[in-house]
Scaffold this motif. Sequence first.
Motif, PDB file in Angstrom:
ATOM      1  N   ALA A  85      -9.358  -2.628   8.969  1.00  0.00           N
ATOM      2  CA  ALA A  85      -9.266  -1.561   8.299  1.00  0.00           C
ATOM      3  C   ALA A  85      -7.867  -1.599   7.497  1.00  0.00           C
ATOM      4  O   ALA A  85      -7.582  -0.767   6.644  1.00  0.00           O
ATOM      5  N   VAL A  86      -6.935  -2.134   8.512  1.00  0.00           N
ATOM      6  CA  VAL A  86      -5.489  -2.298   8.120  1.00  0.00           C
ATOM      7  C   VAL A  86      -4.764  -3.740   8.393  1.00  0.00           C
ATOM      8  O   VAL A  86      -4.512  -3.944   9.500  1.00  0.00           O
ATOM      9  N   VAL A  87      -4.906  -4.399   7.306  1.00  0.00           N
ATOM     10  CA  VAL A  87      -4.427  -5.792   7.510  1.00  0.00           C
ATOM     11  C   VAL A  87      -3.119  -5.874   6.700  1.00  0.00           C
ATOM     12  O   VAL A  87      -3.375  -5.820   5.553  1.00  0.00           O
ATOM     13  N   VAL A 128       1.703  -5.037   1.300  1.00  0.00           N
ATOM     14  CA  VAL A 128       0.715  -3.908   1.399  1.00  0.00           C
ATOM     15  C   VAL A 128      -0.368  -4.036   2.525  1.00  0.00           C
ATOM     16  O   VAL A 128      -0.214  -5.063   3.300  1.00  0.00           O
ATOM     17  N   ARG A 129      -1.119  -2.998   2.997  1.00  0.00           N
ATOM     18  CA  ARG A 129      -2.026  -3.056   3.946  1.00  0.00           C
ATOM     19  C   ARG A 129      -3.359  -3.128   3.220  1.00  0.00           C
ATOM     20  O   ARG A 129      -3.730  -2.019   2.600  1.00  0.00           O
ATOM     21  N   LEU A 130      -4.311  -4.087   3.573  1.00  0.00           N
ATOM     22  CA  LEU A 130      -5.584  -4.216   2.835  1.00  0.00           C
ATOM     23  C   LEU A 130      -6.553  -3.843   3.916  1.00  0.00           C
ATOM     24  O   LEU A 130      -6.570  -4.348   5.126  1.00  0.00           O
ATOM     25  N   ARG A 131      -7.817  -3.528   3.526  1.00  0.00           N
ATOM     26  CA  ARG A 131      -9.112  -3.518   4.184  1.00  0.00           C
ATOM     27  C   ARG A 131      -9.732  -4.956   3.897  1.00  0.00           C
ATOM     28  O   ARG A 131      -9.929  -5.487   2.746  1.00  0.00           O
TER      29      ARG A 131
ATOM     30  N   THR B  59     -10.099  -0.559  -4.277  1.00  0.00           N
ATOM     31  CA  THR B  59     -10.648   0.059  -3.017  1.00  0.00           C
ATOM     32  C   THR B  59     -10.388  -0.452  -1.736  1.00  0.00           C
ATOM     33  O   THR B  59     -10.750   0.048  -0.590  1.00  0.00           O
ATOM     34  N   ALA B  60      -9.702  -1.949  -1.883  1.00  0.00           N
ATOM     35  CA  ALA B  60      -9.510  -2.666  -0.568  1.00  0.00           C
ATOM     36  C   ALA B  60      -8.234  -2.157   0.077  1.00  0.00           C
ATOM     37  O   ALA B  60      -7.894  -2.678   0.905  1.00  0.00           O
ATOM     38  N   VAL B  61      -7.377  -1.353  -0.683  1.00  0.00           N
ATOM     39  CA  VAL B  61      -6.237  -0.832   0.026  1.00  0.00           C
ATOM     40  C   VAL B  61      -6.436   0.301   1.080  1.00  0.00           C
ATOM     41  O   VAL B  61      -7.170   0.918   0.776  1.00  0.00           O
ATOM     42  N   SER B  62      -5.917  -0.010   2.026  1.00  0.00           N
ATOM     43  CA  SER B  62      -6.171   0.776   3.171  1.00  0.00           C
ATOM     44  C   SER B  62      -5.906   2.244   3.095  1.00  0.00           C
ATOM     45  O   SER B  62      -5.140   2.630   2.187  1.00  0.00           O
ATOM     46  N   PRO B  65      -2.098   4.351   1.683  1.00  0.00           N
ATOM     47  CA  PRO B  65      -1.497   3.111   1.478  1.00  0.00           C
ATOM     48  C   PRO B  65       0.155   3.097   1.905  1.00  0.00           C
ATOM     49  O   PRO B  65       0.905   4.055   1.692  1.00  0.00           O
ATOM     50  N   TYR B  66       0.484   1.743   2.151  1.00  0.00           N
ATOM     51  CA  TYR B  66       1.805   1.443   2.431  1.00  0.00           C
ATOM     52  C   TYR B  66       2.004   0.269   1.525  1.00  0.00           C
ATOM     53  O   TYR B  66       1.357  -0.544   1.323  1.00  0.00           O
ATOM     54  N   LEU B  67       3.137   0.643   0.629  1.00  0.00           N
ATOM     55  CA  LEU B  67       3.587  -0.404  -0.216  1.00  0.00           C
ATOM     56  C   LEU B  67       5.144  -0.663  -0.017  1.00  0.00           C
ATOM     57  O   LEU B  67       5.855   0.222   0.210  1.00  0.00           O
ATOM     58  N   SER B  68       5.455  -1.885   0.146  1.00  0.00           N
ATOM     59  CA  SER B  68       6.876  -2.143  -0.198  1.00  0.00           C
ATOM     60  C   SER B  68       7.127  -3.195  -1.497  1.00  0.00           C
ATOM     61  O   SER B  68       6.458  -4.338  -1.744  1.00  0.00           O
TER      62      SER B  68
END
Lengths: 164, 99
Positions: A85-87, A128-131, B59-62, B65-68
């Motif tokens: 869920a958080v990669v 970024v963090r991806l699923r 939709t694959a962004v957790s 969202p955290y972005l940098s």
Amino acid sequence: MTAATAKLVGKRVVNRRYFLTKLSQGAACLAAVASFPHLVFAQWSEAAFGAKELEKAIAERYPELTIEDSDAITLKVPAIAENGAVVPVTVKTDMADVSSISLFVEKNPTPLSASFYLTPGSVAEVSVRLRMGETSNLVALVEAGGKLYRAQQEVKVTIGGCGG
Amino acid sequence: MKIKAKVKGDAVAVKMLINHVMETGRRKDESGELIPAHYIKEVVAKHQDAVVFSAHLGTAVSKDPYLSFKFKGGASGESISVTWVDSQGETETKESIIK
């Protein structure tokens, strides 16, 4: 005024009213388009984000560009992600003239995950963090100087990130 | 939304954390009904009114969202603003000062 001219005048009035109505509708439509919350010049692409296969997603996102593998891209992802869920993903490159960076998770239901648009003042480094639903290749594409470069790495997922 | 912008060397590093459900539209609730998709589609960051970074998200962004990102030409004390728009037309803008 004869009945015939009255009819003619009436028709003309209707025509003008019709024209003005259409004109105002057109203007309202334009205004609506202009005021719709669009933040970026490039449009969010339904075709690219909705594509169910990696190749299709890439072709929709970057039509007319051929891909070249590159060692000049640093793709930082965990080899094993305990929680899909958080990669955390970081893409970095020293290439000049980078205009965009896109991330794809090959085995997700829709592979295109995010596209970043850089500016001339940007440093080409984004996180970024991806699923991730399951173990999959994570593909990073970097658009630089009108060319498209790729780096990819497999991420093993212990618990998928797309379930309830 | 939380924004942290800090001068690092010759660039400004910007980190953001956005509170958002990021529903994919593929998840079901307890009664088995599909939860409608609701996710951030666009993020734009401006430094003194000039766009320095933007993103299109899927939709694959957790969730949350955290972005940098990083950019050159910013200095401590100047402002940076971030705006996002989601798939249901909701939007938020926040400003932060570069440290």
